[in-house]
Design an enzyme around this catalytic site. Structure first.
Site, PDB file in Angstrom:
ATOM      1  N   SER A 226       0.838  -1.194   0.000  1.00  0.00           N
ATOM      2  CA  SER A 226       0.000   0.000   0.000  1.00  0.00           C
ATOM      3  C   SER A 226       0.882   1.256   0.000  1.00  0.00           C
ATOM      4  O   SER A 226       1.687   1.448  -0.904  1.00  0.00           O
ATOM      5  CB  SER A 226      -0.948  -0.038   1.198  1.00  0.00           C
ATOM      6  OG  SER A 226      -1.922   0.977   1.123  1.00  0.00           O
ATOM      7  N   ASP A 352     -10.037  -2.934  -6.124  1.00  0.00           N
ATOM      8  CA  ASP A 352      -9.458  -2.315  -4.933  1.00  0.00           C
ATOM      9  C   ASP A 352     -10.113  -0.959  -4.691  1.00  0.00           C
ATOM     10  O   ASP A 352      -9.984  -0.050  -5.517  1.00  0.00           O
ATOM     11  CB  ASP A 352      -7.946  -2.142  -5.141  1.00  0.00           C
ATOM     12  CG  ASP A 352      -7.216  -1.621  -3.908  1.00  0.00           C
ATOM     13  OD1 ASP A 352      -7.873  -1.081  -2.994  1.00  0.00           O
ATOM     14  OD2 ASP A 352      -5.980  -1.756  -3.859  1.00  0.00           O
ATOM     15  N   HIS A 381      -8.166  -4.580  -1.381  1.00  0.00           N
ATOM     16  CA  HIS A 381      -6.943  -3.911  -0.942  1.00  0.00           C
ATOM     17  C   HIS A 381      -6.237  -4.784   0.080  1.00  0.00           C
ATOM     18  O   HIS A 381      -6.718  -4.979   1.198  1.00  0.00           O
ATOM     19  CB  HIS A 381      -7.289  -2.549  -0.334  1.00  0.00           C
ATOM     20  CG  HIS A 381      -6.087  -1.683  -0.084  1.00  0.00           C
ATOM     21  ND1 HIS A 381      -5.372  -1.100  -1.106  1.00  0.00           N
ATOM     22  CD2 HIS A 381      -5.459  -1.321   1.062  1.00  0.00           C
ATOM     23  CE1 HIS A 381      -4.370  -0.390  -0.595  1.00  0.00           C
ATOM     24  NE2 HIS A 381      -4.405  -0.516   0.724  1.00  0.00           N
TER      25      HIS A 381
END
Length: 423
Positions: A226, A352, A381
């Site tokens: 991320s 996502d 995600h």
């Protein structure tokens, strides 16, 4: 127009919650009733990123691999998971559900860390968590043992399940791991009025230099999740061939920060993710109030109700940007890919909620010899759950394990694959 689009997405919603689950170190307060509602709403109506048009959308699909032919050949040979059909958990296939469920259902492999605090040029300190793997049979000599540098996500640290699973994948193959905890989020005291952001790579540069000084003969690979992946890509673009890394892998990166912010401002995403991530960020800043109030208006920051407002009041101010848009442009790694020089594999899911698929730099990656984008239809995600009860090793974990092994065990093949210029 894209850079201004997030201004169109401000909504005011009321929400009261009873319990919380954790995702990338952030609290998502949700009641059981709300989870049941989300499951019904998402499967029936709200899968806006990848609409449910027929039962076939639930069938396993082979991910799309966008890269040069030479890199593709290398990956299919040494990292065969890229060609596997990914079958998401049937009761949890949607992106939002995958994102939420993985946070509390994934197992936490047992990992014993050795903590090290290193100082920075500005007088601050960074917390590193090491897994030395001294019992490695494949690499008994510490000086040459390959090392994986792991960068967690937003407000995450070395205790996140995805970090623990990545370490499990690496150590079972004989490698050493070190987790780079962002300033203020590794349990250490904040010594200077500075935390971190996706665009500032100075702390990462300090960490890489430190690791290379300790083990100059050991190959070093970066794995970013991320925001940690954004930081890694920005670092690789800034350093080019002088990065000190032999390769990189990113998971669920937000390629364009403006587009990601706009996605998170959508009502359902704001309710499920944005507001609670913002609360968690504000709490983290408040923990270091005594130090940070020297440079920002903490009371004003604490009133932020979205990540955009937080970045506008805190991040862009702390790091000296003229505007939040300027920070978002600088933090976005998409347009910087041509400046990178080492092999990079990037995993993203088309559903996502943090990283919309229309912002994936697919056309750009197609013409770069060292970059591969692997896109699954589902996965959310940092989710990529599979199986009926997806507590253990998942698709993302297997990809990490196979890729780092491919990099460390076949360096010659990798160098040849990523040095061929494309037409």
């Amino acid at each position: 127009a894209h850079k201004l689009s997030f201004y169109l997405y401000h909504y005011t919603l009321k929400h009261t919650c009873d319990i919380s689950i954790s995702h990338t170190g952030c609290s998502y307060p949700l009641t059981l009733t709300q989870l049941v509602f989300l499951a019904f709403f998402h499967v029936t109506y709200a899968n806006s990123v990848t609409p449910l048009t027929s039962p076939l959308s639930l069938v396993s699909q082979t991910p799309v691999l966008v890269c040069s032919n030479a890199f593709r050949t290398f990956l299919q040979k040494h990292c065969p998971v890229v060609a596997e059909r990914y079958c998401p958990t049937p009761w949890c296939w949607g992106g939002r559900l995958q994102t939420l469920v993985q946070a509390f259902i994934k197992s936490r492999p047992s990992v014993s860390y050795r903590n090290e605090l290193i100082r920075t040029a500005d007088g601050g300190q960074i917390s590193l968590d090491w897994v030395d793997n001294g019992a490695s049979a494949a690499y008994p000599e510490s000086s040459t043992r390959p090392t994986v540098l792991i960068l967690p996500g937003l407000t995450g640290n070395s205790q996140q399940p995805y970090v623990l699973h990545a370490i499990s994948q690496a150590t079972r193959r004989g490698y050493r791991c070190v987790v780079f905890n962002n300033r203020g989020f590794g349990g250490e005291e904040l010594l200077t009025p500075l935390t971190f952001c996706a665009a500032n790579t100075s702390d990462l540069e300090r960490v890489v230099l430190h690791v290379k000084e300790l083990f100059p003969q050991a190959p070093l690979l970066g794995a970013g999740v991320s925001l940690g992946g954004m930081l890694l890509l920005n670092y690789l673009a800034r350093k080019g061939s002088e990065s000190g890394l032999v390769a990189g892998i990113t998971l669920s990166v937000a390629w364009n920060t403006v587009e990601s912010t706009a996605s998170l401002e959508q009502p359902i995403n704001w309710l499920l993710f944005n507001r609670h991530l913002t609360v968690n960020l504000c709490q983290a800043v408040n923990r270091h109030r005594k130090m940070l109030e020297k440079v920002v208006d903490i009371d004003y920051v604490m009133k932020a109700r979205s990540i955009h407002e937080f970045d506008e009041r805190y991040t862009s101010v702390l790091f000296g940007y003229k505007s939040c848009l300027d920070y978002y442009y600088d933090a976005s790694p998409d347009y910087k890919l041509p400046r990178t020089a080492v092999p990079i594999l990037c995993l993203n899911a088309a559903d996502d909620p943090f990283s919309p698929k229309h912002a994936f730099p697919l056309a750009l990656a197609k013409h770069l010899p060292n970059v591969a984008l692997l896109v699954t239809a589902h996965g959310g995600h940092i989710g990529f759950l599979e199986g009926i009860f997806p507590r253990g090793e998942g698709y993302m974990d297997r990809l990490i394990g196979q890729y780092i092994e491919a990099v460390f065990e076949h360096p010659g093949d990798l160098k040849r694959a990523c040095s061929i210029k494309q037409e």
